[in-house]
Design a protein around this motif. Sequence first.
Motif, PDB file in Angstrom:
ATOM      1  N   GLY A 104      13.881 -23.829 -56.821  1.00  0.00           N
ATOM      2  CA  GLY A 104      14.343 -22.508 -56.039  1.00  0.00           C
ATOM      3  C   GLY A 104      14.362 -22.536 -54.454  1.00  0.00           C
ATOM      4  N   ILE A 105      14.982 -21.844 -54.067  1.00  0.00           N
ATOM      5  CA  ILE A 105      15.247 -21.986 -52.324  1.00  0.00           C
ATOM      6  C   ILE A 105      14.653 -20.404 -51.884  1.00  0.00           C
ATOM      7  CG2 ILE A 105      17.743 -21.701 -52.256  1.00  0.00           C
ATOM      8  CD1 ILE A 105      17.496 -23.711 -50.068  1.00  0.00           C
ATOM      9  N   GLY A 106      14.121 -20.222 -50.481  1.00  0.00           N
ATOM     10  CA  GLY A 106      14.080 -19.310 -49.933  1.00  0.00           C
ATOM     11  C   GLY A 106      12.906 -18.237 -50.796  1.00  0.00           C
ATOM     12  N   GLY A 107      13.671 -17.019 -51.011  1.00  0.00           N
ATOM     13  CA  GLY A 107      12.799 -16.141 -51.755  1.00  0.00           C
ATOM     14  C   GLY A 107      12.352 -16.648 -53.150  1.00  0.00           C
ATOM     15  N   SER A 108      13.278 -17.469 -53.847  1.00  0.00           N
ATOM     16  CA  SER A 108      13.155 -17.873 -55.168  1.00  0.00           C
ATOM     17  C   SER A 108      12.048 -18.946 -55.382  1.00  0.00           C
ATOM     18  CB  SER A 108      14.360 -18.285 -55.698  1.00  0.00           C
ATOM     19  OG  SER A 108      15.258 -17.140 -55.860  1.00  0.00           O
ATOM     20  N   TYR A 109      11.155 -19.066 -54.157  1.00  0.00           N
ATOM     21  CA  TYR A 109      10.322 -20.252 -54.239  1.00  0.00           C
ATOM     22  C   TYR A 109       9.169 -20.064 -53.604  1.00  0.00           C
ATOM     23  CZ  TYR A 109      10.011 -23.677 -50.669  1.00  0.00           C
ATOM     24  OH  TYR A 109       9.875 -24.414 -49.246  1.00  0.00           O
ATOM     25  N   ILE A 147      15.019 -21.081 -60.713  1.00  0.00           N
ATOM     26  CA  ILE A 147      14.920 -19.818 -60.221  1.00  0.00           C
ATOM     27  C   ILE A 147      15.769 -19.621 -59.345  1.00  0.00           C
ATOM     28  CG2 ILE A 147      13.258 -18.032 -59.128  1.00  0.00           C
ATOM     29  CD1 ILE A 147      11.017 -19.806 -59.831  1.00  0.00           C
ATOM     30  N   SER A 148      16.763 -18.732 -59.555  1.00  0.00           N
ATOM     31  CA  SER A 148      17.954 -18.361 -58.606  1.00  0.00           C
ATOM     32  C   SER A 148      18.338 -16.877 -59.108  1.00  0.00           C
ATOM     33  CB  SER A 148      18.857 -19.321 -58.626  1.00  0.00           C
ATOM     34  OG  SER A 148      20.121 -19.044 -57.809  1.00  0.00           O
ATOM     35  N   LYS A 149      18.419 -15.910 -58.151  1.00  0.00           N
ATOM     36  CA  LYS A 149      19.096 -14.742 -58.667  1.00  0.00           C
ATOM     37  C   LYS A 149      20.382 -14.921 -58.621  1.00  0.00           C
ATOM     38  CE  LYS A 149      19.026  -9.936 -57.421  1.00  0.00           C
ATOM     39  NZ  LYS A 149      18.779  -8.699 -56.537  1.00  0.00           N
ATOM     40  N   SER A 150      21.201 -15.444 -57.907  1.00  0.00           N
ATOM     41  CA  SER A 150      22.449 -15.344 -57.736  1.00  0.00           C
ATOM     42  C   SER A 150      22.922 -16.521 -58.943  1.00  0.00           C
ATOM     43  CB  SER A 150      23.081 -16.045 -56.506  1.00  0.00           C
ATOM     44  OG  SER A 150      22.819 -17.217 -56.197  1.00  0.00           O
ATOM     45  N   GLY A 151      22.214 -17.477 -59.226  1.00  0.00           N
ATOM     46  CA  GLY A 151      22.460 -18.501 -60.151  1.00  0.00           C
ATOM     47  C   GLY A 151      23.348 -19.550 -59.914  1.00  0.00           C
ATOM     48  N   THR A 152      23.825 -19.464 -58.575  1.00  0.00           N
ATOM     49  CA  THR A 152      24.704 -20.356 -58.061  1.00  0.00           C
ATOM     50  C   THR A 152      24.406 -21.104 -56.802  1.00  0.00           C
ATOM     51  OG1 THR A 152      25.635 -18.526 -56.967  1.00  0.00           O
ATOM     52  CG2 THR A 152      26.744 -19.086 -59.071  1.00  0.00           C
ATOM     53  N   THR A 153      23.240 -20.958 -56.229  1.00  0.00           N
ATOM     54  CA  THR A 153      22.693 -21.540 -54.970  1.00  0.00           C
ATOM     55  C   THR A 153      22.753 -23.129 -55.059  1.00  0.00           C
ATOM     56  OG1 THR A 153      21.478 -19.848 -54.539  1.00  0.00           O
ATOM     57  CG2 THR A 153      20.816 -21.707 -53.288  1.00  0.00           C
ATOM     58  N   THR A 154      23.597 -23.806 -54.360  1.00  0.00           N
ATOM     59  CA  THR A 154      24.136 -25.111 -54.242  1.00  0.00           C
ATOM     60  C   THR A 154      22.785 -26.042 -54.378  1.00  0.00           C
ATOM     61  OG1 THR A 154      25.902 -24.763 -53.166  1.00  0.00           O
ATOM     62  CG2 THR A 154      25.482 -26.794 -53.452  1.00  0.00           C
ATOM     63  N   GLY A 202      15.474  -7.893 -54.046  1.00  0.00           N
ATOM     64  CA  GLY A 202      16.015  -9.099 -53.243  1.00  0.00           C
ATOM     65  C   GLY A 202      15.038 -10.352 -53.128  1.00  0.00           C
ATOM     66  N   GLY A 203      15.626 -11.552 -53.090  1.00  0.00           N
ATOM     67  CA  GLY A 203      14.901 -12.857 -53.145  1.00  0.00           C
ATOM     68  C   GLY A 203      13.533 -12.611 -52.563  1.00  0.00           C
ATOM     69  N   ARG A 204      13.661 -12.433 -51.277  1.00  0.00           N
ATOM     70  CA  ARG A 204      12.241 -12.488 -50.297  1.00  0.00           C
ATOM     71  C   ARG A 204      11.108 -11.274 -50.737  1.00  0.00           C
ATOM     72  NH1 ARG A 204      16.737 -11.210 -47.432  1.00  0.00           N
ATOM     73  NH2 ARG A 204      16.759  -9.222 -46.252  1.00  0.00           N
ATOM     74  N   PHE A 205      11.637 -10.421 -51.617  1.00  0.00           N
ATOM     75  CA  PHE A 205      10.781  -9.152 -51.954  1.00  0.00           C
ATOM     76  C   PHE A 205      10.438  -9.624 -53.600  1.00  0.00           C
ATOM     77  CE2 PHE A 205      12.657  -7.232 -48.213  1.00  0.00           C
ATOM     78  CZ  PHE A 205      11.579  -6.731 -47.567  1.00  0.00           C
ATOM     79  N   LYS A 252       7.326 -15.754 -42.878  1.00  0.00           N
ATOM     80  CA  LYS A 252       8.554 -16.137 -41.684  1.00  0.00           C
ATOM     81  C   LYS A 252       9.945 -15.544 -42.192  1.00  0.00           C
ATOM     82  CE  LYS A 252       8.442 -20.306 -40.396  1.00  0.00           C
ATOM     83  NZ  LYS A 252       8.074 -21.735 -39.794  1.00  0.00           N
ATOM     84  N   GLN A 253      10.023 -16.178 -43.515  1.00  0.00           N
ATOM     85  CA  GLN A 253      11.394 -15.805 -44.303  1.00  0.00           C
ATOM     86  C   GLN A 253      11.382 -14.377 -44.691  1.00  0.00           C
ATOM     87  OE1 GLN A 253      11.891 -15.896 -48.427  1.00  0.00           O
ATOM     88  NE2 GLN A 253      13.954 -15.581 -48.216  1.00  0.00           N
ATOM     89  N   LEU A 254      10.503 -13.645 -45.078  1.00  0.00           N
ATOM     90  CA  LEU A 254      10.453 -12.134 -45.298  1.00  0.00           C
ATOM     91  C   LEU A 254      11.016 -11.521 -43.734  1.00  0.00           C
ATOM     92  CD1 LEU A 254       9.988  -9.724 -47.165  1.00  0.00           C
ATOM     93  CD2 LEU A 254       7.426  -9.570 -46.209  1.00  0.00           C
ATOM     94  N   GLY A 281      12.051 -12.829 -40.772  1.00  0.00           N
ATOM     95  CA  GLY A 281      13.414 -13.476 -40.029  1.00  0.00           C
ATOM     96  C   GLY A 281      14.461 -12.914 -40.841  1.00  0.00           C
ATOM     97  N   GLU A 282      14.701 -12.989 -42.265  1.00  0.00           N
ATOM     98  CA  GLU A 282      15.863 -12.619 -42.986  1.00  0.00           C
ATOM     99  C   GLU A 282      15.999 -11.161 -43.000  1.00  0.00           C
ATOM    100  OE1 GLU A 282      17.901 -15.445 -46.319  1.00  0.00           O
ATOM    101  OE2 GLU A 282      16.002 -14.349 -46.841  1.00  0.00           O
ATOM    102  N   SER A 283      14.807 -10.431 -42.943  1.00  0.00           N
ATOM    103  CA  SER A 283      15.036  -8.984 -42.895  1.00  0.00           C
ATOM    104  C   SER A 283      15.452  -8.166 -41.712  1.00  0.00           C
ATOM    105  CB  SER A 283      13.833  -8.472 -43.398  1.00  0.00           C
ATOM    106  OG  SER A 283      13.447  -8.886 -44.687  1.00  0.00           O
TER     107      SER A 283
HETATM  108  O1  PA5 Z   1      15.679 -13.418 -49.777  1.00  0.00           O
HETATM  109  C1  PA5 Z   1      16.753 -13.804 -50.145  1.00  0.00           C
HETATM  110  O2  PA5 Z   1      17.775 -13.024 -50.741  1.00  0.00           O
HETATM  111  C2  PA5 Z   1      17.060 -15.390 -50.104  1.00  0.00           C
HETATM  112  O3  PA5 Z   1      16.386 -15.934 -49.400  1.00  0.00           O
HETATM  113  C3  PA5 Z   1      17.216 -16.019 -51.501  1.00  0.00           C
HETATM  114  O4  PA5 Z   1      15.967 -15.770 -52.017  1.00  0.00           O
HETATM  115  C4  PA5 Z   1      17.911 -17.439 -51.601  1.00  0.00           C
HETATM  116  O5  PA5 Z   1      18.849 -17.721 -50.432  1.00  0.00           O
HETATM  117  C5  PA5 Z   1      17.951 -18.073 -52.858  1.00  0.00           C
HETATM  118  O6  PA5 Z   1      18.692 -17.085 -53.739  1.00  0.00           O
HETATM  119  P1  PA5 Z   1      19.134 -17.258 -55.003  1.00  0.00           P
HETATM  120  O7  PA5 Z   1      17.815 -16.909 -55.665  1.00  0.00           O
HETATM  121  O8  PA5 Z   1      20.176 -16.445 -55.419  1.00  0.00           O
HETATM  122  O9  PA5 Z   1      19.162 -18.756 -55.378  1.00  0.00           O
END
Ligand code: PA5
Length: 445
Positions: A78-83, A138-145, A201-204, A282-284, A286-288
């Motif tokens: 997973g990446i970002g909020g997904s890990y 783990i991927s909410k969109s299911g399509t993250t490269t 959302g991912g980061r929450f 930082k992600q929470l 920064g992205e918010s």
């Molecule tokens: O907080 C967010 O929405 C993002 O950081 C997502 O978690 C991140 O881009 C991963 O997306 P996804 O879970 O769709 O693969």
Amino acid sequence: MISLNIEKTLGFVSKETIAAFEPKVKAAQEMLEYGTGKGNDFLGWLHLPTSITQEHLTDLKETAKVLRENCEVVIVAGIGGSYLGARAVIEALSNSFTWLQDKKTAPVIIYAGHNISEDYLFELTEFLKDKKFGVINISKSGTTTETALAFRLLKKQCEDQRGKEMAKKVIVAITDAKKGAARITADQEGYKSYIIPDNVGGRFSVLTPVGLLPIAIAGFDIDKLIAGAVAMEKACGINVPFAENPAAQYAATRNALYQSGKKIEILVNFCPKLHYVNEWWKQLYGESEGKEHKGIFPAAVDFSTDLHSMGQWIQEGERTIFETVISVDKVNHKLEVPSDEANLDGLNYLAGKRIDEVNKMAELGTQLAHVDGGVPNMRIVIPSLDENSIGELLYFFEIACGISGYVLGVNPFDQPGVEAYKSNMFALLNKPGYEAESKAIQAKL
Ligand code: PA5
């Protein structure tokens, strides 16, 4: 319970300035509570702690048991909020060296899908060659490269190494209920799967299966983690008065500092296990908050390590920063400085003292030096590194972020800026559907 101390910001912004944020904070709290603000379809995290059922936790623990019994290693893809949430909690609670020891009581958790480094993925697949491993995709969109690429490699390796039947048992998907490639794959392959609610959302999402399943697999008590979050949900509720509500105080103070020209917030820890809590935070934030050309830049340091690098900048660089220190009140182990007859290192003045006492003096000395140097300082004290406190901390930061984003005047729950790089990458890689973008980008090169 965790507490917030803002006293060492008061030489920089007055009590009155912070108090003047009360109406804005109240309005932000109401926007969250009544769903009247921007991004109001992403408020599922707000009362998540108090709405998690025992059945849900039991189900997660049962799945965790299957992976614990059948895997030496579990990869969280997973990446970002997904890990980041899972990693923040697992690293905060884990023994720093268990993963290097032969005897383990839980599978080693490894992360993938958060970079596209060929070397990283090659070395990971090599490492896994003789391991009984499982994967949580783990991927909410299911399509993250990034994640999809890692999962493609890991799925194949797991099936080749462990057989299709076992792979089905040790691969779990956490994704959208209906859409995305991760959902389609999970349904077709018959994997156990969990849903990331549409309105989280991912980061929450750390208190959804996104965080809870890996944390349970790593051997930590998700009941206590949720209990901590529940306690914070109550302590930061809309009916708790401004002066007693830590999330309201934090949101008001950081916005007051921002308004006074402090554009960068540095989250500080004095305990290396909190490194990934910093990353998650930082992600929470920064992205918010970083949008519409506004927002505090969230930076982070690990002290003492970074006192010997970034410490110089913090002490004497541009005065546009403030610090928020996460301080752990009680450490989990006891170790005293031994006495040494020869005293060649001159450290006998510390003999008999706890290492933590030395660390706490480094912390206090740093705070005094930085405040003297023009850096406002907030302190979040957490009682100890355990599931309860970490659950409190996570929810505290989440609700404070929602409030703070609304006070700033942005939608804290979207991330339109993340799309720009993706679109360029797809154009450069000639992804089907990106023909026009490919042409346009080639002309720029
Ligand atoms: O907080 C967010 O929405 C993002 O950081 C997502 O978690 C991140 O881009 C991963 O997306 P996804 O879970 O769709 O693969």
